[in-house]
Design a protein around this motif. Structure first.
Motif, PDB file in Angstrom:
ATOM      1  N   ASN A  46       0.849  -1.182   0.000  1.00 38.46           N
ATOM      2  CA  ASN A  46       0.000   0.000   0.000  1.00 38.46           C
ATOM      3  C   ASN A  46       0.891   1.240   0.000  1.00 38.46           C
ATOM      4  O   ASN A  46       1.765   1.388   0.857  1.00 38.46           O
ATOM      5  CB  ASN A  46      -0.900  -0.044   1.250  1.00 38.46           C
ATOM      6  CG  ASN A  46      -1.737   1.183   1.405  1.00 38.46           C
ATOM      7  OD1 ASN A  46      -1.218   2.255   1.684  1.00 38.46           O
ATOM      8  ND2 ASN A  46      -3.031   1.030   1.236  1.00 38.46           N
ATOM      9  N   ASP A 104      -2.714   0.795  11.287  1.00 37.57           N
ATOM     10  CA  ASP A 104      -3.688   0.250  10.340  1.00 37.57           C
ATOM     11  C   ASP A 104      -4.850  -0.418  11.061  1.00 37.57           C
ATOM     12  O   ASP A 104      -6.015  -0.235  10.694  1.00 37.57           O
ATOM     13  CB  ASP A 104      -3.033  -0.770   9.409  1.00 37.57           C
ATOM     14  CG  ASP A 104      -2.272  -0.107   8.283  1.00 37.57           C
ATOM     15  OD1 ASP A 104      -1.480  -0.808   7.633  1.00 37.57           O
ATOM     16  OD2 ASP A 104      -2.480   1.087   8.042  1.00 37.57           O
ATOM     17  N   LYS A 105      -4.530  -1.186  12.098  1.00 37.41           N
ATOM     18  CA  LYS A 105      -5.572  -1.874  12.857  1.00 37.41           C
ATOM     19  C   LYS A 105      -6.510  -0.865  13.517  1.00 37.41           C
ATOM     20  O   LYS A 105      -7.722  -1.007  13.466  1.00 37.41           O
ATOM     21  CB  LYS A 105      -4.944  -2.781  13.911  1.00 37.41           C
ATOM     22  CG  LYS A 105      -5.937  -3.633  14.653  1.00 37.41           C
ATOM     23  CD  LYS A 105      -5.252  -4.562  15.637  1.00 37.41           C
ATOM     24  CE  LYS A 105      -6.293  -5.381  16.380  1.00 37.41           C
ATOM     25  NZ  LYS A 105      -5.686  -6.269  17.369  1.00 37.41           N
ATOM     26  N   ASP A 108      -8.641   0.740  10.848  1.00 30.61           N
ATOM     27  CA  ASP A 108      -9.679  -0.195  10.409  1.00 30.61           C
ATOM     28  C   ASP A 108     -10.796  -0.294  11.424  1.00 30.61           C
ATOM     29  O   ASP A 108     -11.971  -0.332  11.072  1.00 30.61           O
ATOM     30  CB  ASP A 108      -9.090  -1.590  10.156  1.00 30.61           C
ATOM     31  CG  ASP A 108      -8.229  -1.643   8.894  1.00 30.61           C
ATOM     32  OD1 ASP A 108      -7.459  -2.611   8.780  1.00 30.61           O
ATOM     33  OD2 ASP A 108      -8.338  -0.740   8.049  1.00 30.61           O
ATOM     34  N   GLU A 109     -10.436  -0.329  12.719  1.00 30.40           N
ATOM     35  CA  GLU A 109     -11.452  -0.393  13.765  1.00 30.40           C
ATOM     36  C   GLU A 109     -12.302   0.872  13.797  1.00 30.40           C
ATOM     37  O   GLU A 109     -13.510   0.825  13.962  1.00 30.40           O
ATOM     38  CB  GLU A 109     -10.790  -0.626  15.125  1.00 30.40           C
ATOM     39  CG  GLU A 109     -10.204  -2.011  15.262  1.00 30.40           C
ATOM     40  CD  GLU A 109      -9.400  -2.200  16.546  1.00 30.40           C
ATOM     41  OE1 GLU A 109      -8.885  -3.296  16.716  1.00 30.40           O
ATOM     42  OE2 GLU A 109      -9.307  -1.250  17.348  1.00 30.40           O
ATOM     43  N   ASN A 111     -12.854   2.903  11.237  1.00 27.02           N
ATOM     44  CA  ASN A 111     -13.705   2.932  10.039  1.00 27.02           C
ATOM     45  C   ASN A 111     -14.881   1.997  10.193  1.00 27.02           C
ATOM     46  O   ASN A 111     -15.952   2.275   9.660  1.00 27.02           O
ATOM     47  CB  ASN A 111     -12.885   2.561   8.799  1.00 27.02           C
ATOM     48  CG  ASN A 111     -11.950   3.673   8.399  1.00 27.02           C
ATOM     49  OD1 ASN A 111     -12.161   4.823   8.746  1.00 27.02           O
ATOM     50  ND2 ASN A 111     -10.897   3.332   7.683  1.00 27.02           N
ATOM     51  N   GLY A 112     -14.722   0.918  10.916  1.00 30.87           N
ATOM     52  CA  GLY A 112     -15.815  -0.004  11.153  1.00 30.87           C
ATOM     53  C   GLY A 112     -16.852   0.532  12.116  1.00 30.87           C
ATOM     54  O   GLY A 112     -18.013   0.161  12.090  1.00 30.87           O
TER      55      GLY A 112
END
Length: 114
Positions: A46, A104-105, A108-109, A111-112
Motif C-alpha cells: 500500500n 492500520d488496525k 480499520d477499527e 472505520n468499522g
C-alpha cells in the motif's frame, strides 16, 4: 527554484523549492530507493503505508546522523570510532513496521465504527 514531481500517490503532485532540479531529483531518487527497499523486503505494498514507513526510516536515519554529529562536536565520540550499526537500523525498521500495523488496525477499527 526547482520543481519536484511526486508520483507516489494518485494523482501526482508538484513541489517547488529553493533548490536546484538536480538536487531535488537526487532527493527523490533516494526516497524511491528507500520505498523500493521496503516493498522488496516485506508485504507492505500500500503506497500510503510504504510512504509512512519510509518517512519513519528517513527520520530515524536523520536523527542518528544528527546525534553522531552532536556527539562528535562535544568530543564524546572520536571520529575514528564512527561505524554503521546495521543491526540497530534493522531493529528500528522492525519497530516502525509494527507501528504501521498497529495504526492500520486502529484505523480499520475506527472505520468499522463509523
Amino acid at each position: 527554484m526547482g520543481e519536484l514531481v511526486i508520483d507516489a500517490f494518485n494523482p501526482p503532485f508538484v513541489i517547488k523549492a529553493n533548490e536546484s532540479d538536480e538536487y531535488l531529483n537526487k532527493l527523490l531518487g533516494y526516497y524511491k530507493k528507500i520505498t523500493q527497499q521496503i516493498k522488496n523486503s516485506n508485504s507492505l505494498q500500500n503506497d500510503l503505508q510504504v510512504s509512512a514507513l519510509a518517512g519513519v526510516m528517513l527520520c530515524d536515519e536523520l536523527y542518528k546522523e544528527k546525534s553522531k554529529i552532536s556527539q562528535i562536536s562535544k568530543g564524546k565520540i572520536p571520529t575514528s570510532s564512527i561505524i554503521v550499526d546495521k543491526e540497530k537500523s534493522e531493529e528500528a525498521e522492525k519497530l516502525a513496521k509494527k507501528m504501521i500495523e498497529k495504526l492500520d488496525k486502529a484505523l480499520d477499527e475506527n472505520n468499522g465504527n463509523s
